[in-house]
Design a protein around this motif. Structure first.
Motif, PDB file in Angstrom:
ATOM      1  N   TYR A  28     -16.504  -7.361  24.660  1.00 54.36           N
ATOM      2  CA  TYR A  28     -15.909  -8.626  24.234  1.00 54.36           C
ATOM      3  C   TYR A  28     -16.863  -9.789  24.482  1.00 54.36           C
ATOM      4  N   PHE A 114     -10.760 -11.856  14.378  1.00 60.46           N
ATOM      5  CA  PHE A 114     -10.985 -10.765  15.325  1.00 60.46           C
ATOM      6  C   PHE A 114      -9.699  -9.948  15.503  1.00 60.46           C
ATOM      7  N   ASN A 115      -9.803  -8.629  15.315  1.00 55.82           N
ATOM      8  CA  ASN A 115      -8.622  -7.748  15.363  1.00 55.82           C
ATOM      9  C   ASN A 115      -7.549  -8.281  14.412  1.00 55.82           C
ATOM     10  N   TYR A 116      -7.976  -8.600  13.213  1.00 54.98           N
ATOM     11  CA  TYR A 116      -7.122  -9.324  12.259  1.00 54.98           C
ATOM     12  C   TYR A 116      -6.992  -8.627  10.896  1.00 54.98           C
ATOM     13  N   HIS A 118      -7.096  -5.661   9.680  1.00 55.39           N
ATOM     14  CA  HIS A 118      -6.259  -4.466   9.507  1.00 55.39           C
ATOM     15  C   HIS A 118      -4.762  -4.804   9.550  1.00 55.39           C
ATOM     16  N   SER A 142     -16.035 -11.196  11.442  1.00 57.07           N
ATOM     17  CA  SER A 142     -14.852 -10.401  11.763  1.00 57.07           C
ATOM     18  C   SER A 142     -15.208  -9.226  12.667  1.00 57.07           C
ATOM     19  N   LYS A 143     -14.185  -8.741  13.330  1.00 58.09           N
ATOM     20  CA  LYS A 143     -14.297  -7.517  14.128  1.00 58.09           C
ATOM     21  C   LYS A 143     -12.908  -6.912  14.151  1.00 58.09           C
ATOM     22  N   THR A 144     -12.735  -5.794  13.459  1.00 58.63           N
ATOM     23  CA  THR A 144     -11.382  -5.266  13.301  1.00 58.63           C
ATOM     24  C   THR A 144     -11.397  -3.745  13.267  1.00 58.63           C
ATOM     25  N   PRO A 145     -10.354  -3.081  13.767  1.00 55.52           N
ATOM     26  CA  PRO A 145     -10.309  -1.625  13.757  1.00 55.52           C
ATOM     27  C   PRO A 145     -10.328  -1.063  12.342  1.00 55.52           C
ATOM     28  N   ASP A 202     -15.318   3.268  19.786  1.00 56.38           N
ATOM     29  CA  ASP A 202     -14.733   2.053  19.227  1.00 56.38           C
ATOM     30  C   ASP A 202     -15.107   1.916  17.753  1.00 56.38           C
ATOM     31  N   ARG A 204     -14.567  -0.491  15.627  1.00 56.28           N
ATOM     32  CA  ARG A 204     -14.318  -1.888  15.249  1.00 56.28           C
ATOM     33  C   ARG A 204     -15.658  -2.553  14.965  1.00 56.28           C
ATOM     34  N   TYR A 206     -18.381  -5.222  14.046  1.00 60.85           N
ATOM     35  CA  TYR A 206     -18.557  -6.668  14.052  1.00 60.85           C
ATOM     36  C   TYR A 206     -19.371  -6.989  12.797  1.00 60.85           C
TER      37      TYR A 206
END
Length: 212
Positions: A28, A114-116, A118, A142-145, A202, A204, A206
């Motif tokens: 993070y 971020f985490n958004y 999906h 962005s950074k998302t699963p 992970d 996710r 970036y």
């Protein structure tokens, strides 16, 4: 299910969410450092899906203005409590979706999610809206699963079962390659795709993308 039910889910779980520890603190911090390096002191920044405001409070002091939004009024209420305890003049929170933001709210030099991604129900439409809100050559970070790159049992069995009993919100299923294609199709050039994880598997990415 609908965006209203999504908002209700996050309202209901907001207090529990606020007390949860960050699973990969080092990863993070890497994301924060990398994002901060992309922003300038004169930038106007929009964060979508800001949750309880943890990231906004860390980044807002480095830019001219920082507008952080979330679909959940419960999440924003907690974010406002945090801001009251540690004021940041450049920061404002609002309960709002990307689709509700009018173009005149921008242009923003950077939009963060971020985490958004999906969690949005219309990924192509949301990306097009972000494109409209950005200034020429503005950045979308962005950074998302990417659930499609995870164990298939997660999206075939676990997520549907948890949604059925109200323990999980809507979650879109896509791979990193598919997400990249959607971002490019919305009018962006991808500048970087990075993995900031320092432990575990992970999925996710970036992603830093520039508006064409």
């Amino acid at each position: 299910m609908s965006t209203a039910s999504d908002a209700h889910f996050w309202d209901r779980t907001s207090r529990k969410y606020a007390t949860a520890a960050i699973a990969d603190q080092v990863g993070y911090e890497r994301t924060l450092d990398r994002t901060r390096a992309q922003l300038g002191p004169d930038d106007r920044v929009l964060e979508l899906g800001c949750g309880t405001g943890t990231t906004a409070l860390r980044l807002a002091g480095d830019v001219q203005s920082y507008f952080a939004t979330d679909i959940s009024a419960g999440m924003i209420a907690i974010a406002e409590e945090k801001r009251a305890a540690a004021p940041v003049p450049a920061l404002a929170f609002r309960t709002m979706t990307a689709e509700a933001l009018m173009p005149e709210a921008g242009p923003f030099n950077a939009v963060l999610g971020f985490n958004y991604l999906h969690l949005v129900r219309d990924l192509p439409g949301t990306l097009r809206r972000i494109h409209v809100l950005l200034a020429p050559e503005g950045l979308f970070i962005s950074k998302t699963p990417c659930v499609g790159d995870m164990n298939p049992l997660i999206h075939l069995v676990l997520l549907p079962a948890m949604r059925a009993i109200g323990k999980a919100p809507y979650a879109g299923v896509f791979r990193v390659a598919e997400l990249s294609q959607h971002i490019c199709a919305a009018g962006f050039d991808i500048l970087a795709i990075e993995n900031h994880a320092t432990k575990g598997n992970d999925n996710r990415p970036y992603i830093v993308a520039r508006k064409r």
